[in-house]
Design a protein around this motif. Structure first.
Motif, PDB file in Angstrom:
ATOM      1  N   THR A 146       7.393 -30.324 -14.306  1.00  0.00           N
ATOM      2  CA  THR A 146       8.201 -31.520 -14.177  1.00  0.00           C
ATOM      3  C   THR A 146       8.282 -31.905 -12.714  1.00  0.00           C
ATOM      4  O   THR A 146       7.673 -31.249 -11.859  1.00  0.00           O
ATOM      5  N   ALA A 147       9.016 -32.957 -12.425  1.00  0.00           N
ATOM      6  CA  ALA A 147       9.085 -33.436 -11.046  1.00  0.00           C
ATOM      7  C   ALA A 147      10.532 -33.697 -10.659  1.00  0.00           C
ATOM      8  O   ALA A 147      10.854 -34.680  -9.996  1.00  0.00           O
ATOM      9  N   CYS A 148      11.392 -32.810 -11.109  1.00  0.00           N
ATOM     10  CA  CYS A 148      12.817 -32.951 -10.830  1.00  0.00           C
ATOM     11  C   CYS A 148      13.452 -31.560 -10.909  1.00  0.00           C
ATOM     12  O   CYS A 148      13.350 -30.901 -11.941  1.00  0.00           O
ATOM     13  N   PRO A 149      14.085 -31.124  -9.848  1.00  0.00           N
ATOM     14  CA  PRO A 149      14.669 -29.779  -9.873  1.00  0.00           C
ATOM     15  C   PRO A 149      15.777 -29.622 -10.916  1.00  0.00           C
ATOM     16  O   PRO A 149      16.013 -28.516 -11.424  1.00  0.00           O
ATOM     17  N   PHE A 150      16.428 -30.718 -11.219  1.00  0.00           N
ATOM     18  CA  PHE A 150      17.512 -30.657 -12.207  1.00  0.00           C
ATOM     19  C   PHE A 150      16.930 -30.456 -13.612  1.00  0.00           C
ATOM     20  O   PHE A 150      17.450 -29.679 -14.406  1.00  0.00           O
ATOM     21  N   CYS A 151      15.834 -31.164 -13.896  1.00  0.00           N
ATOM     22  CA  CYS A 151      15.141 -30.958 -15.180  1.00  0.00           C
ATOM     23  C   CYS A 151      14.638 -29.517 -15.266  1.00  0.00           C
ATOM     24  O   CYS A 151      14.767 -28.857 -16.297  1.00  0.00           O
ATOM     25  N   GLU A 152      14.065 -29.045 -14.180  1.00  0.00           N
ATOM     26  CA  GLU A 152      13.512 -27.687 -14.166  1.00  0.00           C
ATOM     27  C   GLU A 152      14.600 -26.663 -14.502  1.00  0.00           C
ATOM     28  O   GLU A 152      14.415 -25.800 -15.361  1.00  0.00           O
ATOM     29  N   VAL A 193       5.493 -29.487  -7.509  1.00  0.00           N
ATOM     30  CA  VAL A 193       5.163 -29.111  -6.122  1.00  0.00           C
ATOM     31  C   VAL A 193       4.838 -27.629  -6.012  1.00  0.00           C
ATOM     32  O   VAL A 193       4.084 -27.216  -5.123  1.00  0.00           O
ATOM     33  N   ASP A 194       5.381 -26.829  -6.910  1.00  0.00           N
ATOM     34  CA  ASP A 194       5.079 -25.395  -6.861  1.00  0.00           C
ATOM     35  C   ASP A 194       3.591 -25.162  -7.115  1.00  0.00           C
ATOM     36  O   ASP A 194       2.942 -24.374  -6.434  1.00  0.00           O
ATOM     37  N   LEU A 195       3.057 -25.846  -8.102  1.00  0.00           N
ATOM     38  CA  LEU A 195       1.643 -25.674  -8.425  1.00  0.00           C
ATOM     39  C   LEU A 195       0.745 -26.315  -7.375  1.00  0.00           C
ATOM     40  O   LEU A 195      -0.278 -25.762  -6.999  1.00  0.00           O
ATOM     41  N   LEU A 196       1.176 -27.484  -6.923  1.00  0.00           N
ATOM     42  CA  LEU A 196       0.361 -28.182  -5.924  1.00  0.00           C
ATOM     43  C   LEU A 196       0.310 -27.366  -4.626  1.00  0.00           C
ATOM     44  O   LEU A 196      -0.768 -27.188  -4.036  1.00  0.00           O
ATOM     45  N   ALA A 197       1.428 -26.871  -4.216  1.00  0.00           N
ATOM     46  CA  ALA A 197       1.461 -26.058  -2.987  1.00  0.00           C
ATOM     47  C   ALA A 197       0.627 -24.800  -3.171  1.00  0.00           C
ATOM     48  O   ALA A 197      -0.081 -24.374  -2.250  1.00  0.00           O
ATOM     49  N   GLY A 198       0.682 -24.235  -4.380  1.00  0.00           N
ATOM     50  CA  GLY A 198      -0.113 -23.041  -4.668  1.00  0.00           C
ATOM     51  C   GLY A 198      -1.595 -23.338  -4.579  1.00  0.00           C
ATOM     52  O   GLY A 198      -2.385 -22.539  -4.073  1.00  0.00           O
ATOM     53  N   SER A 199      -1.981 -24.490  -5.035  1.00  0.00           N
ATOM     54  CA  SER A 199      -3.388 -24.876  -5.008  1.00  0.00           C
ATOM     55  C   SER A 199      -3.847 -25.128  -3.578  1.00  0.00           C
ATOM     56  O   SER A 199      -4.958 -24.769  -3.194  1.00  0.00           O
ATOM     57  N   ILE A 200      -2.994 -25.710  -2.799  1.00  0.00           N
ATOM     58  CA  ILE A 200      -3.344 -25.960  -1.383  1.00  0.00           C
ATOM     59  C   ILE A 200      -3.451 -24.630  -0.654  1.00  0.00           C
ATOM     60  O   ILE A 200      -4.405 -24.367   0.062  1.00  0.00           O
ATOM     61  N   LYS A 201      -2.523 -23.784  -0.937  1.00  0.00           N
ATOM     62  CA  LYS A 201      -2.499 -22.498  -0.245  1.00  0.00           C
ATOM     63  C   LYS A 201      -3.773 -21.718  -0.549  1.00  0.00           C
ATOM     64  O   LYS A 201      -4.356 -21.089   0.339  1.00  0.00           O
ATOM     65  N   ALA A 202      -4.217 -21.845  -1.790  1.00  0.00           N
ATOM     66  CA  ALA A 202      -5.393 -21.081  -2.196  1.00  0.00           C
ATOM     67  C   ALA A 202      -6.633 -21.460  -1.389  1.00  0.00           C
ATOM     68  O   ALA A 202      -7.535 -20.669  -1.222  1.00  0.00           O
ATOM     69  N   GLN A 203      -6.696 -22.692  -0.877  1.00  0.00           N
ATOM     70  CA  GLN A 203      -7.895 -23.093  -0.145  1.00  0.00           C
ATOM     71  C   GLN A 203      -7.773 -22.853   1.356  1.00  0.00           C
ATOM     72  O   GLN A 203      -8.712 -23.103   2.084  1.00  0.00           O
ATOM     73  N   GLU A 204      -6.631 -22.425   1.798  1.00  0.00           N
ATOM     74  CA  GLU A 204      -6.472 -22.212   3.243  1.00  0.00           C
ATOM     75  C   GLU A 204      -7.131 -20.904   3.676  1.00  0.00           C
ATOM     76  O   GLU A 204      -7.233 -19.960   2.905  1.00  0.00           O
ATOM     77  N   GLU A 243      12.768 -23.203  -3.654  1.00  0.00           N
ATOM     78  CA  GLU A 243      11.299 -23.170  -3.690  1.00  0.00           C
ATOM     79  C   GLU A 243      10.721 -24.583  -3.783  1.00  0.00           C
ATOM     80  O   GLU A 243       9.658 -24.860  -3.250  1.00  0.00           O
ATOM     81  N   THR A 244      11.463 -25.448  -4.483  1.00  0.00           N
ATOM     82  CA  THR A 244      11.019 -26.845  -4.566  1.00  0.00           C
ATOM     83  C   THR A 244      11.009 -27.469  -3.179  1.00  0.00           C
ATOM     84  O   THR A 244      10.055 -28.145  -2.776  1.00  0.00           O
ATOM     85  N   ALA A 245      12.076 -27.225  -2.451  1.00  0.00           N
ATOM     86  CA  ALA A 245      12.164 -27.764  -1.092  1.00  0.00           C
ATOM     87  C   ALA A 245      11.054 -27.171  -0.226  1.00  0.00           C
ATOM     88  O   ALA A 245      10.332 -27.900   0.488  1.00  0.00           O
ATOM     89  N   LYS A 246      10.905 -25.865  -0.312  1.00  0.00           N
ATOM     90  CA  LYS A 246       9.904 -25.207   0.541  1.00  0.00           C
ATOM     91  C   LYS A 246       8.484 -25.680   0.204  1.00  0.00           C
ATOM     92  O   LYS A 246       7.675 -25.946   1.099  1.00  0.00           O
TER      93      LYS A 246
END
Lengths: 468, 389
Positions: free
Chosen positions: B352-358, B378-389, B165-168
């Protein structure tokens, strides 16, 4: 160490908290002290409370095991170097803190550091105003055992002067409490000089030889918020020393007043000048760097004015370099680290107290051994309480050069003799002073009788307290 | 990596004056609330924190201690998080020195280290997965991602194989802002874990191969979403192996700049109180503290509450330095400790900003049955972007 001993101690503390592994033992063979060769103990135990320590000491007595108590491992004069195959009792798990706000006191477990306590107390607008320079790593209990000092001592004295009572596991395994808390009905620590002689004092500066200090009760004060930072220059040592006395006579609240020889300050400033924001300058023959602290602003203003007047009356002038005392004071919890590292060498020290008017004698003696043996070093000191100054000579050596290190060992040995003759006194009766304190034979004999009485098997830190 | 001069290394180790500040310093003025996560989460003997580790390193190098797995445990029982370096007054970097010592003492058996190294050599990832699986996540995307171009999204082994999901979501962000990016057909492993665990020579070979592959891909810019990859590609490749790579940015840096320039119109997501965990590799190692916070501030609906400690004094998640493989239980206990701090802030989630930490923080949360979950920024940021599309 015998397997049966390990098994019995293990049953007290749990397997997790005792180790005989060689890698573990090696790390307890030394401390922050560069003045003693490492000695491998036979086991290290990390008990959780006084009861466990008491049980451990019963076994140590039964088998006559040399026992060394240690907390932060920050001591600099070889106080916690174990005996071969001995037992190290490490106290860092004793973490309780209890504040008695109305009694203006706090009780802390032997594993509580000054940094931890300072944070806890600051949330209540309080503090313990003396901060040894290893404050982030050393514990209050450990510092009680060596009767340390540091920023804050210029007004409040040594650590021992703040102590209201201690809980101690005696070498014979009995647990005693001193001070007002000896009365189980007392609301907490509020008086040290209760129940006759000052038994609390017996353990202050005892270097872990007379028992295991498991908790310390000490005074707390309203945290000062108002500070004046200034530096004062003098052409002669006598002027600067007189200034310190006058400061005290006039009740100027100097919480930290250090006295520096010009070249020593230049050396310090080469290391720390940029960090403190102090441009290169020619320092006077003597500089007093002073922080005055008060809980009330009007009192501070009065003190600051008086300090400047006294400086001039003593023949000095106000230098006005505020960054030095400000750096010393504000960074006081970290100063030890900076002082330990900036020069890049290892060092030995020989802590002692002088009277303020005799500070220059320490400087002279240290300069003499530096010239004779040819090494880099210095000394500076700070005022402590009534009429004394804590002097901390540093003798630097290269740890990879055995010849260089031996030179320092010899110089260090000689210095103990010459300093003592100036009238200086060791407040940490480290083994370096053994046989160098002419005229103290009766005193040391008496101290030995006390030691023999309460530690008949001689298991506690043998040979450390002035050689006893 | 240049040949290690043992005398220089010893001199560095002797910089430690054994003051012990690296154990548990609480220094409110500078934001330190304890230092060593290993000391806190083990039985706490001296070898658990850096002062003891340095003494053991010297003894092993000098032959005072026999070079056995047991005697070297302290060297590997370290996340190399570098918090001790932050408080240390000496002029050396204890964590980096321990990393070097691990390399010198490579002869000492360490099953976890060797397993990871073998997997990277064979499969180009430490997870013992077929190398070909690494790009599988791309097939699940709702848009095409080419294998060539100017901007490389270097996915990293963890995001591509364990945290897809991080990659996506990183890809979705890049796509949403019109970044013309690609993902390599056969992405090499950056070799971070090789370096951390002391397999320096294998790491060098791996790095040379990776640098060559990246160069041949034609990338002019690299975007990463993994803190470990970021540190390794940006810092270690250059400093240890003298390998040049194109400009490298972490997705938080990339996104922060776009947010600042108002090039990502973001809409509200569900209101949440969040806290941010600073990954050691982009925090203490690279000084990236403000950018992730700018991104969080830029996402409407998120309220950031800081953990104490944070930024350069933050306590590690416990996964780093090879610890999660070497001592998984300890690694998770450390994570649980950090999650407890997050719980104390009242935050509902940890960002966080590291999949290993997550991964590790969520393992820690499981250990203590915490409801506080960790998500990648990136999960939250992508979610926020998606919400405005």
């Amino acid at each position: 160490m015998k397997k049966e001993i390990i098994e019995r101690i293990s049953a007290i503390v749990g397997e997790e908290y005792i180790s005989t592994r060689k890698d573990v033992l090696l790390t307890y063979a030394s401390s922050a002290s560069m003045a003693k060769e490492p000695v491998m103990p036979g086991a290290v135990v990390r008990p959780a409370n006084a009861t466990e320590i008491s049980e451990i000491l019963k076994i140590a007595n039964e088998y006559k095991i040399d026992t060394t108590v240690r907390s932060g491992g920050t001591s600099l004069q070889g106080e916690v170097i174990p005996k071969p195959d001995g037992l190290v009792v490490e106290l860092m798990r004793l973490k309780d803190i209890k504040l008695f706000k109305d009694l203006r006191s706090v009780r802390v477990g032997a594993g509580v550091t000054y940094g931890e306590l300072d944070k806890f107390l600051s949330e209540h607008g309080l503090w313990v105003p003396i901060t040894p320079e290893s404050a982030l790593a050393c514990t209050i209990a450990g510092n009680t055992a060596v009767n340390g000092a540091g920023p804050g001592s210029s007004l409040f004295g040594c650590t021992g002067d703040l102590i209201l009572g201690v809980e101690v596991v005696l070498p014979n395994s009995e647990i005693i409490q001193t001070g007002s808390e000896t009365n189980p009905n007392a609301p907490g620590p509020f008086l040290r000089y209760a129940f006759g002689p000052d038994l609390t004092g017996l353990f202050i500066g005892s270097l872990g030889s007379l028992g295991v200090i498991t908790s310390v009760s000490l005074k707390v004060f309203k945290r000062m918020e108002y500070f004046d930072y200034n530096t004062y220059g003098f052409d002669t040592p006598e002027q600067a020393e007189r200034f310190l006395i006058e400061i005290r006579q006039w009740d100027v609240n100097a919480v930290f007043a250090s006295i520096y020889e010009g070249p020593v300050l230049e050396l310090f400033m080469e290391m720390l000048g940029d960090e403190y924001g102090i441009p290169p300058m020619e320092w006077p023959h003597r500089t007093v760097s002073m922080t005055i602290g008060r809980v009330r602003k009007d009192m501070l203003e009065s003190d600051a004015k008086k300090a400047q007047e006294l400086c001039k009356e003593c023949g000095g002038w106000v230098l006005g370099v505020k960054e030095l005392p400000r750096g010393e004071w504000n960074e006081r919890l970290w100063t030890f680290v900076r002082a330990s590292y900036v020069h890049g060498w290892h060092w030995r020290t020989l802590y002692h107290h002088q009277t303020p008017v005799n500070i220059h004698r320490s400087v002279e003696e240290i300069t003499k051994v530096m010239d004779k043996y040819g090494f880099l070093g210095h000394t500076a000191g700070f005022f402590t309480d009534h009429a004394s100054a804590n002097m901390y000579p540093h003798l630097y050596f290269d740890p990879t050069d055995q010849e260089d290190e031996q030179k320092i060992v010899d110089a260090h040995d000689e210095l103990a003799v010459t300093l003592y003759k100036t009238g200086a006194v060791p407040f940490k009766l480290a083994p370096f002073w053994k046989d160098k304190m002419e005229g103290t034979e009766k005193y040391m004999e008496f101290l030995k009788k006390i030691k023999d009485t309460i530690d008949p098997n001689g298991i506690m830190n043998r040979g450390v307290l002035g050689g006893i | 990596m240049n040949e290690v001069d043992l005398d220089d290394l010893r001199e560095e180790l002797l910089q430690c004056r054994r003051c012990g500040i690296c154990r548990e310093a609480v220094y409110d003025l500078k934001g330190f609330e304890g230092i060593c996560p290993i000391w806190r989460n083990t039985s706490g003997f001296e070898p658990s924190f850096m002062r003891g580790k340095i003494q053991i390193a010297i003894a092993l190098l000098d032959g005072v201690l026999e070079r056995t797995s047991e005697n070297a445990e302290a060297l590997y029982q370290c996340t190399l998080c570098g918090n001790c370096t932050q408080i240390c007054g000496a002029e050396f970097h204890p964590a980096h020195v321990i990393e070097t010592v691990r390399g010198i003492l490579e002869e000492i058996p360490n099953e976890a280290r060797d397993r990871l190294a073998a997997s990277i050599s064979t499969n180009d990832n430490p997870y013992q997965e077929e190398a070909s699986v690494k790009r599988e996540w791309v097939k699940e995307m709702e848009f095409d991602i080419p294998t060539e171009g100017d901007t490389l999204y270097f996915t990293g082994c963890t995001a591509s194989l364990r945290m897809q999901e991080t990659a996506k979501n990183t890809a979705r962000i890049l796509h949403a802002v019109g970044e013309d990016f690609f993902v390599m057909e056969n992405e090499p492993c950056c070799g971070s874990v090789l370096l951390r665990t002391g397999k320096q020579e294998v790491a060098r070979t791996n790095a040379e191969r990776a640098a060559k592959a990246i160069k041949e891909s034609g990338a002019k810019k690299i975007i990463v979403s993994c803190a470990g990859c970021m540190k390794t590609l940006k810092k270690d490749f250059a400093e240890l192996f003298d390998l040049d790579l194109p400009e490298i940015v972490h997705i938080v840096q990339y996104a922060a700049q776009l947010i600042e320039e108002q090039k990502i119109p973001l809409k509200n997501i569900e209101t949440k109180k969040v806290t941010y965990h600073d990954p050691c590799h982009i925090g203490r190692e690279l000084g990236i503290y403000d950018e992730p916070r700018k991104v969080i501030d830029g996402i409407p609906g998120l309220e950031l509450v800081e953990m104490n400690p944070n930024r350069s004094a933050a306590i590690c998640c416990g996964a780093g330095g090879g610890l999660r493989s070497y001592d998984p239980d300890l690694s998770k206990r450390i994570a649980a400790d950090r999650v407890k701090v997050a719980e104390g802030t009242g935050a509902e989630i940890i960002i966080t900003a590291c999949p290993f930490c997550e991964t590790n923080l969520n393992s820690g949360a499981d250990l203590i049955n915490s409801s506080v979950r960790t998500v990648d920024i990136v999960d939250l940021l992508a979610g926020s972007i998606k919400a405005q599309e």
